[in-house]
Design an enzyme around this catalytic site. Structure first.
Site, PDB file in Angstrom:
ATOM      1  CB  CYS A   2       8.316  15.228 -28.372  1.00  0.00           C
ATOM      2  SG  CYS A   2       8.889  16.173 -29.774  1.00  0.00           S
ATOM      3  NE  ARG A  27       8.653  14.401 -22.565  1.00  0.00           N
ATOM      4  CZ  ARG A  27       9.668  13.865 -21.919  1.00  0.00           C
ATOM      5  NH1 ARG A  27       9.717  13.923 -20.615  1.00  0.00           N
ATOM      6  NH2 ARG A  27      10.639  13.254 -22.568  1.00  0.00           N
ATOM      7  CD1 TRP A  74      10.686  22.615 -27.583  1.00  0.00           C
ATOM      8  CD2 TRP A  74      12.283  21.443 -28.609  1.00  0.00           C
ATOM      9  NE1 TRP A  74      11.818  23.379 -27.598  1.00  0.00           N
ATOM     10  CE2 TRP A  74      12.820  22.699 -28.219  1.00  0.00           C
ATOM     11  CE3 TRP A  74      13.123  20.551 -29.284  1.00  0.00           C
ATOM     12  CZ2 TRP A  74      14.136  23.070 -28.470  1.00  0.00           C
ATOM     13  CZ3 TRP A  74      14.438  20.925 -29.529  1.00  0.00           C
ATOM     14  CH2 TRP A  74      14.932  22.168 -29.116  1.00  0.00           C
ATOM     15  CG  ASN A 100      10.528  12.159 -26.769  1.00  0.00           C
ATOM     16  OD1 ASN A 100      10.734  11.803 -25.636  1.00  0.00           O
ATOM     17  ND2 ASN A 100      11.164  13.175 -27.288  1.00  0.00           N
ATOM     18  N   GLY A 101      12.097  12.011 -29.970  1.00  0.00           N
ATOM     19  CA  GLY A 101      13.503  11.706 -30.220  1.00  0.00           C
ATOM     20  C   GLY A 101      13.920  12.211 -31.584  1.00  0.00           C
ATOM     21  CD  GLU A 477      18.961  28.404 -11.407  1.00  0.00           C
ATOM     22  OE1 GLU A 477      19.764  28.087 -12.289  1.00  0.00           O
ATOM     23  OE2 GLU A 477      17.767  28.057 -11.430  1.00  0.00           O
ATOM     24  CE  LYS A 481      15.173  29.308 -13.331  1.00  0.00           C
ATOM     25  NZ  LYS A 481      15.400  27.943 -13.261  1.00  0.00           N
ATOM     26  CD  GLU A 484      15.345  28.590 -17.503  1.00  0.00           C
ATOM     27  OE1 GLU A 484      15.338  27.434 -17.896  1.00  0.00           O
ATOM     28  OE2 GLU A 484      15.272  28.877 -16.283  1.00  0.00           O
ATOM     29  CG  HIS A 500      38.961  42.312 -15.507  1.00  0.00           C
ATOM     30  ND1 HIS A 500      40.199  42.918 -15.583  1.00  0.00           N
ATOM     31  CD2 HIS A 500      38.878  41.800 -14.245  1.00  0.00           C
ATOM     32  CE1 HIS A 500      40.846  42.750 -14.443  1.00  0.00           C
ATOM     33  NE2 HIS A 500      40.046  42.082 -13.602  1.00  0.00           N
ATOM     34  CE  LYS A 598      10.603  20.598 -14.921  1.00  0.00           C
ATOM     35  NZ  LYS A 598      11.311  21.852 -14.617  1.00  0.00           N
TER      36      LYS A 598
HETATM   37  C1  G6P Z   1      16.320  22.369 -19.617  1.00  0.00           C
HETATM   38  C2  G6P Z   1      15.401  22.976 -18.579  1.00  0.00           C
HETATM   39  C3  G6P Z   1      16.215  23.492 -17.399  1.00  0.00           C
HETATM   40  C4  G6P Z   1      17.086  22.381 -16.835  1.00  0.00           C
HETATM   41  C5  G6P Z   1      17.965  21.742 -17.918  1.00  0.00           C
HETATM   42  C6  G6P Z   1      18.627  20.481 -17.415  1.00  0.00           C
HETATM   43  O1  G6P Z   1      17.076  23.365 -20.223  1.00  0.00           O
HETATM   44  O2  G6P Z   1      14.636  23.998 -19.146  1.00  0.00           O
HETATM   45  O3  G6P Z   1      15.344  23.962 -16.395  1.00  0.00           O
HETATM   46  O4  G6P Z   1      17.893  22.900 -15.824  1.00  0.00           O
HETATM   47  O5  G6P Z   1      17.168  21.370 -19.039  1.00  0.00           O
HETATM   48  O6  G6P Z   1      17.622  19.532 -17.150  1.00  0.00           O
HETATM   49  P1  G6P Z   1      17.763  18.336 -16.147  1.00  0.00           P
HETATM   50  O7  G6P Z   1      16.459  17.601 -16.261  1.00  0.00           O
HETATM   51  O8  G6P Z   1      18.928  17.521 -16.621  1.00  0.00           O
HETATM   52  O9  G6P Z   1      17.987  18.907 -14.799  1.00  0.00           O
END
Ligand code: G6P
Length: 603
Positions: A2, A27, A74, A100-101, A477, A481, A484, A500, A598
């Site tokens: 949020c 957010r 969110w 937010n929270g 990663e 990616k 996501e 395995h 994010k």
């Molecule tokens: C969310 C984001 C990711 C990020 C993760 C950790 O899941 O979508 O892209 O890697 O949070 O976030 P941070 O701000 O702690 O790197």
């Protein structure tokens, strides 16, 4: 998650708030809303869906006022709907709140207030804040905030307007970020700096349970005893351009393209004469017998890469832990452990909790953080800043790359201090790292083959990523990616693990992305490639030591030569582009993938 923003000043708050929300949309984007205060009281427009839905609504039902608050959501409590959207009003329409929270004791508060005849309209935890503040309000908004905050359990960043005190915009935070921006034409509250950058780069960072009271030409701060506290605004160096798309179709592509500059500036921040250099130099590494890296999401994957680099160069045991697990496992850490927290936002709830647990147990903490003044940056013993600038796309790219390079540099410094490498080796490693920006720039000049190959992958149901050693770490990663932003199922495996179990999932046309930048392991990964090809898979083979020729089932992408320890910085660019073009060819909302946010400031 949020995003919240508030403004009070000499201009109409609505366009300022909507523009700020656009920059906070990363957010959360389930719903959005704005409330302004004017001579008619509160005017509120809130709408399920993206910000564009709110903008359409405002164009039909314009509202205006010199003070207002806005929210992009969110959803945590209550489905995304108009009524559950913020701002929330108390039942007497006297107090408006954005939050937010998560309020953990909202049910108890709600029941208590309902018994007093107060009627609730939403399913959210946030509405209790508006109702409670209205219930407590006795003519003094600071006192009201203190009483309200004292009754709340959980996390909050709040923006509040009160009809009885129409010149004041009030804010308070606990465990969620909130900044105060100071400008010529008015003052702001916001979840993050980019939301106010168009108006000011002078900001104050609120600490937990500090209260800000803003009028159009003043900002005051108070503690929970109602006593004034003084804060000097800091000047932020981020520019508004870095929070704009700059002609690219998506922030993600723009941020991928920015990586050579980000790498260069992050390297410079350590090899030049900056704070990062000073902090790394000051670290006494001889007291640590173990390193634990803890983080979430991509930042965790950066830790996985770093583990290989630290262990190889420093010969010290490194464990990489998901912060959400670390915080609850009664971790074995103490004074001889160095805990490294990696976080772009510096606000991820699990990483914050992991940091506090590590500190509680006496470990030394170092953070690798992108957002200046964030909670993790403020609370760790040593803070290293990545130089990525504001990252807007939800899927991280440039901040991840900056984390990698900072961790490499930290590892080289540790190795040198521990006497594990000679001056000559140190120089060679630093020169390899310094070559990364140029090599990344070269790679980004020839993205066509990746884009073309990705275009043929939109129909894939599942894509596997494989690698060995550090190539496996970066495969994690690549896989994250892809899922996501493209919504294609994907998993990453260490090449040796295929036999395995995973190999049973390989059938005709399954796509496997194999990474090969460890020349000493080339034959090993190539035998995995052959194993999957012989079972019908198509393989995209990415690396700098590939000897195989492309064929019907095999496509190769050549990367620049580089020390294998630093190769993830180049292979990841290819993997980011691959995911980007798969998602772009599927026509998806790349910068705002479904269900994600994010900054994950809730558990
Ligand atoms: C969310 C984001 C990711 C990020 C993760 C950790 O899941 O979508 O892209 O890697 O949070 O976030 P941070 O701000 O702690 O790197």
């Amino acid at each position: 998650m949020c995003g919240i923003i508030g403004y009070t000043g000499t201009e109409n708050a609505v366009p300022i708030i909507v523009d700020g929300l656009k920059r906070l949309e990363y957010r959360g984007y389930d719903s959005a809303g704005v409330a302004v205060m004017n001579e008619d009281g509160f005017e509120v427009v809130k709408q399920k869906g993206c910000l564009s839905a709110l903008e359409a609504m405002i164009s039909i039902k314009p509202i205006a006022g010199f003070m207002g608050i806005g929210h992009t959501r969110w959803a945590t409590h209550g489905e995304p709907s108009d009524v559950n959207s913020h701002p929330h009003l108390g039942s007497q329409n006297k107090i408006a709140v954005v939050h937010n929270g998560i309020i953990e004791n909202y049910r108890q508060i709600k029941e208590r207030l309902e018994q007093k005849g107060i009627r609730f309209v939403s399913q959210t935890d946030s509405e209790v804040i508006a109702q409670l503040a209205e219930y407590y309000h006795d003519g003094d908004i600071v006192d009201t905030m203190i009483r309200t905050a004292n009754a709340l359990e959980g996390s909050y960043a709040l923006g509040i307007m009160c009809l009885d005190e129409p010149d004041k915009l009030v804010a308070i935070k606990k465990d969620n970020p909130l900044i105060v921006g100071v400008s010529e034409h008015g003052n702001f509250i916001a979840s993050d700096v980019p939301a106010v950058l168009a108006h000011t780069n002078r900001v104050c960072y609120l600490n937990d349970r500090e209260i800000a009271v803003l009028t159009k030409n003043s900002v005051e701060f108070f503690n929970m005893d109602g006593e004034p506290i003084y804060k000097e605004p800091e000047t932020v160096t981020w520019s508004i351009d870095s929070a704009e798309k700059g002609g690219y179709e998506h922030f993600m592509l723009k941020e991928i393209m920015e990586q050579p500059r980000v790498l260069k500036e992050t390297i410079q921040s350590v090899l030049g004469d900056g704070d990062n250099r000073r902090i790394i130099d000051s670290l006494d590494v001889s007291r640590f017998d173990r390193i634990v890296i803890t983080a979430c999401g991509s930042a965790y994957n950066a830790g996985m890469v770093a583990k290989y680099v630290f262990e190889r160069l420093c010969r010290v045991t490194v464990e990489v832990e998901l912060a959400s697990e670390f915080r609850y496992k009664d971790p074995i850490v103490g004074q001889s452990t160095l805990v490294i927290l990696v976080s772009q936002s510096g606000e991820t709830a699990d990483t914050i909790a992991a940091m506090r647990e590590a500190k509680r147990k006496g470990a030394a903490t170092v953070s690798v953080v992108n957002v200046i003044g964030s909670t993790i940056a403020r609370e760790t013993d040593y803070t290293l800043y990545t130089m990525a600038g504001p990252e807007i796309a939800v899927a991280t790219t440039k901040a991840f790359s900056a984390q990698l390079v900072l961790l490499y540099l930290l590892a080289v410094s540790f190795a040198k201090k521990l006497g594990k490498i000679s001056k000559e080796t140190e120089d060679r490693l630093l020169s390899d790292i310094a070559s990364l920006p140029g090599k990344a720039a070269g790679l980004l000049k020839r993205i066509d083959p990746v884009a073309k190959y990705a275009a043929g992958c939109v129909g894939c149901k599942s894509i596997f990523f494989i690698g060995r050693n550090i190539d496996y770490a970066i495969a994690l990663e690549g896989s994250l990616k892809l899922k996501e932003i493209s919504y294609i199922h994907s998993e990453a495996y260490a090449g040796g693990e295929l036999k395995h179990g995973t190999i049973s999932l390989i059938e005709d046309n399954t796509l496997v992305v194999a990474i090969s930048c460890c020349e000493r392991l080339y034959e090993k990964i190539y035998s995995n490639v052959e194993q999957v090809i012989s079972r019908g898979a198509r393989v995209l083979f990415i690396g700098n030591c590939i000897k195989a020729e492309p064929g019907e089932q095999l496509e190769t992408i050549e990367l620049p030569e580089i020390n294998e320890l630093f190769a993830p910085s180049l292979s990841v660019i290819c993997l980011q582009l691959f995911s980007y073009y798969v998602a772009a060819n599927k026509g998806l909302d790349i910068d705002k993938p479904r269900n994600l946010a994010k900054s994950v400031t809730v558990e």
